[in-house]
Scaffold this active site. Structure first.
Site, PDB file in Angstrom:
ATOM      1  CD  GLU A  38     -88.365 -72.851  -0.254  1.00 18.14           C
ATOM      2  OE1 GLU A  38     -89.442 -72.502   0.263  1.00 18.14           O
ATOM      3  OE2 GLU A  38     -87.250 -72.633   0.261  1.00 18.14           O
ATOM      4  CD  GLU A  62     -84.744 -69.720  -1.256  1.00 18.63           C
ATOM      5  OE1 GLU A  62     -85.095 -69.950  -0.075  1.00 18.63           O
ATOM      6  OE2 GLU A  62     -85.545 -69.390  -2.146  1.00 18.63           O
TER       7      GLU A  62
END
Length: 513
Positions: free
Chosen positions: A204, A324
């Site tokens: 991320e 995710e």
């Protein structure tokens, strides 16, 4: 996205070294059906890419359909839940539910000399072979057992250290040089072990990370090229998973979920056929986004996904892995979001290999803003959440089907087996137990049956990796499709929940079929 929230429950749960019990275990899941493995299941060897597809060593298309099992990136320095269960029973349960890949987040702390895990329960024989091991050695064990079970593993550099996530791939205490050295160390460690199919270079990236801006201190695309090529220099067989950023040309999205820049600035690697782009996507239980309040929601979502990352797959640029996605499923809007996303990810072909790849967040129940596939007792399956994913699961990959080395005798000349029964937790109103079946003969078992009789009024409430019948106090458990074959000297396991507790350990018998 906001992983600090996801970890809010971790430290407290780990410190207890006990599963949460009581009301949670009263809602037992139905016994999961074993996923059938096709006779010529794809997935053998290392993988590579061709256009938007991922192919195995034989050129067959494969599809990642798995779960995230976090913990190595936290101060526990090991996957969570081992304070409650044996790691092998956890992996067996993943397999029985039809998940074929595990994404394992880690931090660079586990590569420091002397890094050791904590919050592992060794009582009753659980996790016995992990005792005294370093975090990396435990990772070795998990990788090896996952491979035996026919699952693949993706390593995810989730954090530079256990303290938290970082916007960039480096921090003042963990420079880029450490990041690169540790990536290469892991790539070297698993050289020749094709259970580990690749590495997610950094989790991320977000503002001020950019894509294609040219500033080497913040340009994630250039950093991913440097790191990806470093990994491939020591292990050219691995897939390189590259996440997006948060913002591109003034358009913001989820952390790691914005891959709009790929169209103009693709990642360039020295070894062809190794690049997979990865996005993350979440619902309102993680954070609010403008598209959730659009009057056309959820019909607007496919266009949103196309813009941020789906176009890469649809234009045949490269494979796309949704590394995710998750939700508590509590708000109605989240339920609509997940239903729409599953439809978007669903393959259109009969075999379904030409499609998006995915790993759900998370297996763990202790993700504060999403929850997991498992409920808080670390055993019971959230069948509603798992049920959303049923239509996008994929074939399992070749594995031995064995649970690893067993402690069986081996002096026999015919098929024979023994079984051991261990209570993993007992909270009075209920309990969890694991049974290990060991081939004590000299020939492979093709199936097995285990029987025991309780002295009290105990009843099985749910069971995984075996089917069962119960008549009075006597239970008969028969192997599932995937774990009936047991090589000589090897073991497999199954587990179950029961109620009430206090039943002790009955004598068990095993019959080879």
């Amino acid at each position: 996205m906001f992983h600090s929230l996801r970890r809010a429950l971790c430290a407290a749960a780990a410190a207890l070294l006990l599963p949460l019990a009581g009301a949670h275990t009263a809602h037992a899941a139905t016994t999961p059906a074993a996923a059938a493995t096709p006779a010529a299941a794809p997935g053998a060897g290392y993988w590579h890419t061709s256009g938007r597809q991922i192919l195995d060593a034989a050129g067959q298309p494969v599809r990642i359909a798995g779960v995230n099992w976090f913990g190595f990136e936290t101060s526990n320095q090991v996957v969570h839940g081992l304070w409650s269960r044996d790691y092998r029973s956890m992996i067996d349960q993943m397999r029985s539910l039809g998940y074929n890949t595990i994404r394992l987040p880690y931090s660079d702390d586990i590569l420091k000399p002397g890094a050791v895990p904590n919050s592992i329960d060794f009582s009753g024989g659980k996790n016995a072979d992990l005792q005294g091991l370093t975090s990396l050695q435990v990772l070795d064990k998990i990788v090896a057992y996952a491979g035996q079970d026919g699952l693949k593993v993706i390593l995810d550099r989730h954090r530079p250290d256990a303290g938290g996530q970082s916007a960039l791939w480096y921090t003042s205490s963990v420079p880029e040089s450490t990041w690169m050295t540790d990536l290469k160390a892991l790539a070297t460690r698993y050289l020749g072990q094709d259970t580990v199919i690749g590495i997610d270079l950094h989790n991320e990236p977000h503002d001020p990370a950019c894509w294609g801006c040219g500033d080497t201190s913040v340009d994630w695309r250039l950093a991913a090229e440097r790191a990806g090529n470093a990994v491939l220099s020591v292990n050219p067989n691995l897939l390189i998973f590259v996440e997006g950023v948060q913002s591109y040309n003034g358009v913001s999205g989820w952390w790691g979920g914005n891959l709009m820049g790929v169209a103009q600035y693709p990642v360039r690697l020295d070894v062809p056929g190794r690049l997979v782009y990865s996005a993350h996507d979440y619902a309102t239980s993680v954070a609010q986004q403008s598209w959730f309040s659009d009057p056309s929601f959820p019909a607007n979502m496919p266009g949103i996904w196309d813009t941020y990352w789906g176009y890469i797959f649809k234009q045949n640029i490269a494979p796309v892995w949704l590394g995710e996605f998750g939700t508590t499923l509590q708000p109605t809007v989240d339920q609509k979001w997940l239903s729409a996303l599953v439809s978007y990810l669903r393959p259109t072909s009969t075999y379904g290999a030409d499609s998006f790849q995915w790993t759900f967040w998370s297996w763990n129940p202790d993700s504060g803003d999403t929850g997991g596939i498992l409920k808080d007792d670390w055993v019971t399956v959230d069948t509603v959440k798992d049920g959303y994913l049923t239509s996008i699961k994929a074939p399992l990959f070749p594995g031995s089907g064995s649970g690893g080395s067993g402690g069986g005798g081996g002096g026999g000349t015919a098929a024979s087996c023994s079984a051991s029964y261990a209570v993993s937790s007992d909270w009075g109103s209920g309990f969890n137990a694991d049974v290990t079946v060991t081939n004590t003969g000299s020939t492979a078992l093709t199936s097995w049956k285990v029987t025991w009789t309780w002295s009290g009024a105990q009843k099985v409430t749910n069971m995984w990796n075996a089917s069962y019948t119960q008549s009075g106090a006597t239970v008969t458990a028969v192997n599932a499709a995937q774990n009936g074959t047991v090589p000589a000297g090897s073991s497999v396991s199954f587990g179950f929940g029961g109620a009430p507790g206090g039943g002790g350990v009955p004598r068990v018998s095993c019959t080879a079929q």
